[in-house]
Design a protein around this motif. Sequence first.
Motif, PDB file in Angstrom:
ATOM      1  N   LEU A  45       0.699  -1.259  -0.027  1.00 31.41           N
ATOM      2  CA  LEU A  45       0.177  -0.071  -0.016  1.00 31.41           C
ATOM      3  C   LEU A  45       0.709   1.267   0.138  1.00 31.41           C
ATOM      4  CD1 LEU A  45      -2.704  -1.177   2.471  1.00 31.41           C
ATOM      5  CD2 LEU A  45      -3.031  -0.959   0.173  1.00 31.41           C
ATOM      6  N   LEU A  46       1.769   1.430   0.875  1.00 36.53           N
ATOM      7  CA  LEU A  46       2.778   2.511   0.819  1.00 36.53           C
ATOM      8  C   LEU A  46       3.356   2.612  -0.525  1.00 36.53           C
ATOM      9  CD1 LEU A  46       4.199   4.737   2.412  1.00 36.53           C
ATOM     10  CD2 LEU A  46       6.023   3.009   3.164  1.00 36.53           C
ATOM     11  N   ALA A  47       3.834   1.561  -1.127  1.00 36.44           N
ATOM     12  CA  ALA A  47       4.776   1.676  -2.500  1.00 36.44           C
ATOM     13  C   ALA A  47       3.827   2.047  -3.639  1.00 36.44           C
ATOM     14  CB  ALA A  47       5.189   0.393  -2.828  1.00 36.44           C
ATOM     15  N   ARG A  48       2.551   1.893  -3.531  1.00 37.57           N
ATOM     16  CA  ARG A  48       1.571   2.280  -4.472  1.00 37.57           C
ATOM     17  C   ARG A  48       0.892   3.558  -4.292  1.00 37.57           C
ATOM     18  NH1 ARG A  48      -1.217  -3.765  -6.018  1.00 37.57           N
ATOM     19  NH2 ARG A  48       1.018  -4.563  -6.708  1.00 37.57           N
ATOM     20  N   ILE A  49       1.184   4.287  -3.410  1.00 36.58           N
ATOM     21  CA  ILE A  49       0.586   5.628  -3.167  1.00 36.58           C
ATOM     22  C   ILE A  49       1.074   6.624  -4.397  1.00 36.58           C
ATOM     23  CG2 ILE A  49       0.557   7.882  -1.593  1.00 36.58           C
ATOM     24  CD1 ILE A  49       0.807   6.016   0.681  1.00 36.58           C
ATOM     25  N   ASN A  50       0.219   7.108  -5.416  1.00 32.81           N
ATOM     26  CA  ASN A  50       0.611   7.714  -6.407  1.00 32.81           C
ATOM     27  C   ASN A  50      -0.171   9.180  -6.573  1.00 32.81           C
ATOM     28  OD1 ASN A  50      -1.811   6.768  -7.183  1.00 32.81           O
ATOM     29  ND2 ASN A  50      -0.963   5.387  -8.613  1.00 32.81           N
ATOM     30  N   ASN A  51      -1.290   9.292  -5.736  1.00 32.59           N
ATOM     31  CA  ASN A  51      -2.068  10.441  -5.758  1.00 32.59           C
ATOM     32  C   ASN A  51      -1.224  11.557  -5.257  1.00 32.59           C
ATOM     33  OD1 ASN A  51      -4.018  12.482  -4.411  1.00 32.59           O
ATOM     34  ND2 ASN A  51      -5.490  11.003  -5.924  1.00 32.59           N
ATOM     35  N   GLY A  52      -1.298  12.840  -5.896  1.00 28.67           N
ATOM     36  CA  GLY A  52      -0.636  14.003  -5.295  1.00 28.67           C
ATOM     37  C   GLY A  52      -1.129  14.517  -4.233  1.00 28.67           C
ATOM     38  N   LYS A  53      -2.359  14.385  -3.659  1.00 31.70           N
ATOM     39  CA  LYS A  53      -2.918  14.854  -2.514  1.00 31.70           C
ATOM     40  C   LYS A  53      -2.168  14.078  -1.439  1.00 31.70           C
ATOM     41  CE  LYS A  53      -7.351  17.039  -3.931  1.00 31.70           C
ATOM     42  NZ  LYS A  53      -8.755  17.059  -4.131  1.00 31.70           N
ATOM     43  N   ASP A  54      -2.369  12.687  -1.561  1.00 30.89           N
ATOM     44  CA  ASP A  54      -1.832  11.708  -0.571  1.00 30.89           C
ATOM     45  C   ASP A  54      -0.483  12.039  -0.250  1.00 30.89           C
ATOM     46  OD1 ASP A  54      -4.411  10.486  -0.334  1.00 30.89           O
ATOM     47  OD2 ASP A  54      -3.918   9.017  -1.872  1.00 30.89           O
ATOM     48  N   ARG A  60       3.900  16.987   4.106  1.00 32.65           N
ATOM     49  CA  ARG A  60       3.592  18.033   5.063  1.00 32.65           C
ATOM     50  C   ARG A  60       3.519  17.454   6.675  1.00 32.65           C
ATOM     51  NH1 ARG A  60       4.969  22.420   3.787  1.00 32.65           N
ATOM     52  NH2 ARG A  60       4.876  22.723   1.421  1.00 32.65           N
ATOM     53  N   GLY A  61       3.213  16.017   6.768  1.00 40.87           N
ATOM     54  CA  GLY A  61       3.143  15.591   7.923  1.00 40.87           C
ATOM     55  C   GLY A  61       4.513  15.399   8.511  1.00 40.87           C
ATOM     56  N   PHE A  62       5.567  14.909   7.706  1.00 29.76           N
ATOM     57  CA  PHE A  62       6.848  14.689   8.085  1.00 29.76           C
ATOM     58  C   PHE A  62       7.651  15.994   8.550  1.00 29.76           C
ATOM     59  CE2 PHE A  62       6.842  10.810   5.589  1.00 29.76           C
ATOM     60  CZ  PHE A  62       7.178   9.766   6.706  1.00 29.76           C
ATOM     61  N   VAL A  63       7.248  16.950   7.648  1.00 31.30           N
ATOM     62  CA  VAL A  63       7.897  18.484   7.948  1.00 31.30           C
ATOM     63  C   VAL A  63       7.392  18.999   9.112  1.00 31.30           C
ATOM     64  CG1 VAL A  63       8.028  20.709   7.203  1.00 31.30           C
ATOM     65  CG2 VAL A  63       8.117  18.991   5.445  1.00 31.30           C
ATOM     66  N   LEU A 107       9.850  10.203  -3.568  1.00 33.20           N
ATOM     67  CA  LEU A 107      11.134  10.768  -3.724  1.00 33.20           C
ATOM     68  C   LEU A 107      11.167  12.107  -4.848  1.00 33.20           C
ATOM     69  CD1 LEU A 107      14.172  11.289  -3.064  1.00 33.20           C
ATOM     70  CD2 LEU A 107      14.719   9.443  -4.534  1.00 33.20           C
ATOM     71  N   ASP A 108      10.669  11.633  -5.753  1.00 36.90           N
ATOM     72  CA  ASP A 108      10.384  12.747  -7.064  1.00 36.90           C
ATOM     73  C   ASP A 108       9.652  13.879  -6.609  1.00 36.90           C
ATOM     74  OD1 ASP A 108      10.999  13.039  -9.990  1.00 36.90           O
ATOM     75  OD2 ASP A 108       8.699  12.945  -9.834  1.00 36.90           O
ATOM     76  N   PHE A 109       8.539  13.349  -5.826  1.00 36.98           N
ATOM     77  CA  PHE A 109       7.438  14.382  -5.589  1.00 36.98           C
ATOM     78  C   PHE A 109       7.999  15.540  -4.851  1.00 36.98           C
ATOM     79  CE2 PHE A 109       4.294  16.232  -2.959  1.00 36.98           C
ATOM     80  CZ  PHE A 109       3.374  16.471  -3.940  1.00 36.98           C
ATOM     81  N   ILE A 110       8.973  15.170  -3.872  1.00 34.11           N
ATOM     82  CA  ILE A 110       9.387  16.202  -2.793  1.00 34.11           C
ATOM     83  C   ILE A 110      10.568  16.848  -3.267  1.00 34.11           C
ATOM     84  CG2 ILE A 110       8.665  14.590  -0.783  1.00 34.11           C
ATOM     85  CD1 ILE A 110      11.563  13.924  -0.405  1.00 34.11           C
ATOM     86  N   LEU A 111      11.100  16.375  -4.278  1.00 33.38           N
ATOM     87  CA  LEU A 111      12.225  17.156  -5.244  1.00 33.38           C
ATOM     88  C   LEU A 111      11.643  17.933  -6.004  1.00 33.38           C
ATOM     89  CD1 LEU A 111      14.843  14.448  -5.212  1.00 33.38           C
ATOM     90  CD2 LEU A 111      14.967  16.126  -3.722  1.00 33.38           C
ATOM     91  N   THR A 112      10.601  17.675  -6.782  1.00 40.38           N
ATOM     92  CA  THR A 112       9.991  18.487  -7.778  1.00 40.38           C
ATOM     93  C   THR A 112       9.084  19.428  -7.420  1.00 40.38           C
ATOM     94  OG1 THR A 112       8.588  16.620  -8.557  1.00 40.38           O
ATOM     95  CG2 THR A 112      11.079  16.826  -9.575  1.00 40.38           C
TER      96      THR A 112
END
Length: 458
Positions: A45-54, A60-63, A107-112
């Motif tokens: 389930l963690l590997a397949r999260i691909n929604n931008g909002k998720d 944001r939670g980690f930050v 990884l790609d999401f947080i960098l771009t």
Amino acid sequence: SAQVLCVLLDCGLSGDPRPYEDRRGEPVAGMEESYEVGFNIFRVLLARINNGKDLEALYRGFVRLLRNMHESKNTLLSMPNSTTRLECHQELLILLWKTLEENPLFLDFILTRCDVCELVTPICYLMYVSRKDVAQVGLIHICTFILLKLSGERSFGVSLNRPYRTKLPCDLPLFSGSHADLISITLHKIIVNGSYRLVPLYSCFLTIVCNFSPYWRSMSLVASVKLVNLFELFSSPKFLYSSEKAYRHLALLLEIFNNIIQYQYNGNQHLVYAIVRRKDAFGRLASLTLAKAIYQCNKAFPKSEEPEYDADAEEAAAQVAAMTVQELDEGGKPLPAKKDRGVDGDEPPPRKKPPKGRFLPNEAWMGEIKRTLPLETCNRLLQHLVPVVDDMCRRKNGVVDEIEILEVFKDITMVGLLPVPHAIVIRKYQPNQYTSIWFTAIMWGVIFLRSQKPPIFD
């Protein structure tokens, strides 16, 4: 809850990030995949999260939770609207690492699409305040893993040029610069004023800086001085002759200098000036001969004295820590592995074994140093700029303002004077089973220590 998530995401096999849908188009786990030994639905389930909002919610939670560590220090608990400190930063860092490992889109999401510097600031703060505490060595290892993972991406190096304006509640040197300066100053402090148990991480620290150095547009004065100070430290006889492989730190530092000089000369006059001021350190290394090396080694380490630092022992410890990296060019293609050979490309000649605990330079070692250390760029730079500075000092009777020299450096072009620019080499972290075992051990250690006091008595 953070501990439960860590445990659930630690067991079993990694999840397949490719989505799998049933006939109605709903996401499900494949039949063959679910019957495999070690299948873990939580990792899938963690590997397949691909929604931008998720992904945004995760970031944001980690930050927000990681920033709590330094934001709670900046407020008084007795005041209204004060921030209460949450003691879950180690679990959060483990969860962040597992998310980066399991979900390539994150990884790609947080960098771009995000400001990754919001993660860098609390990570640097945790490393800085924990550097002397032996009990926090594992925490610094986790932070190093995360920074090493991020630094392997070009977008990370570009993002670090964002200005740093946060006021951290620690004795961090005052500087005006970017988040790249923050990382380099933090790592310098850990090396010169940290626990001796962090010695195995020195190569990893320098690798992190080396990975983003080609994109470092403007280095602050403080960061420039700190990096050149590290060069003096690692080129000192006490360090250089402590072991046969101790020069590897110098090779990484020189690669950092070369990357900045070749690709980001404009805007980095502070580093150029710091190199010119410490020209003697570079000259001693460039003119090193075998006779000088043996003399300096015997002077630094008398027969009755053993080296305090051993780079060979460091390398073995680093292998246990499993900080595996693979050298890639800027296009992502792997570079051929370098082999340790003698002066003529053959095996090193046999030599008399020195006393236990001591290293004695020989011809093969000298040949390897001359071949490995990329000194040509810095030497060319010094050959052109040192006469310019000397001429300024003569014309003004030795009274020259530093700002005047920096202005002169801005107007000087090095085109045609430096060697042909080298290819950018990126050292990427490579997953392996030793890293997984280490994270499992550190996770259960954190859980055990957190469980010594039952929550009912807090």
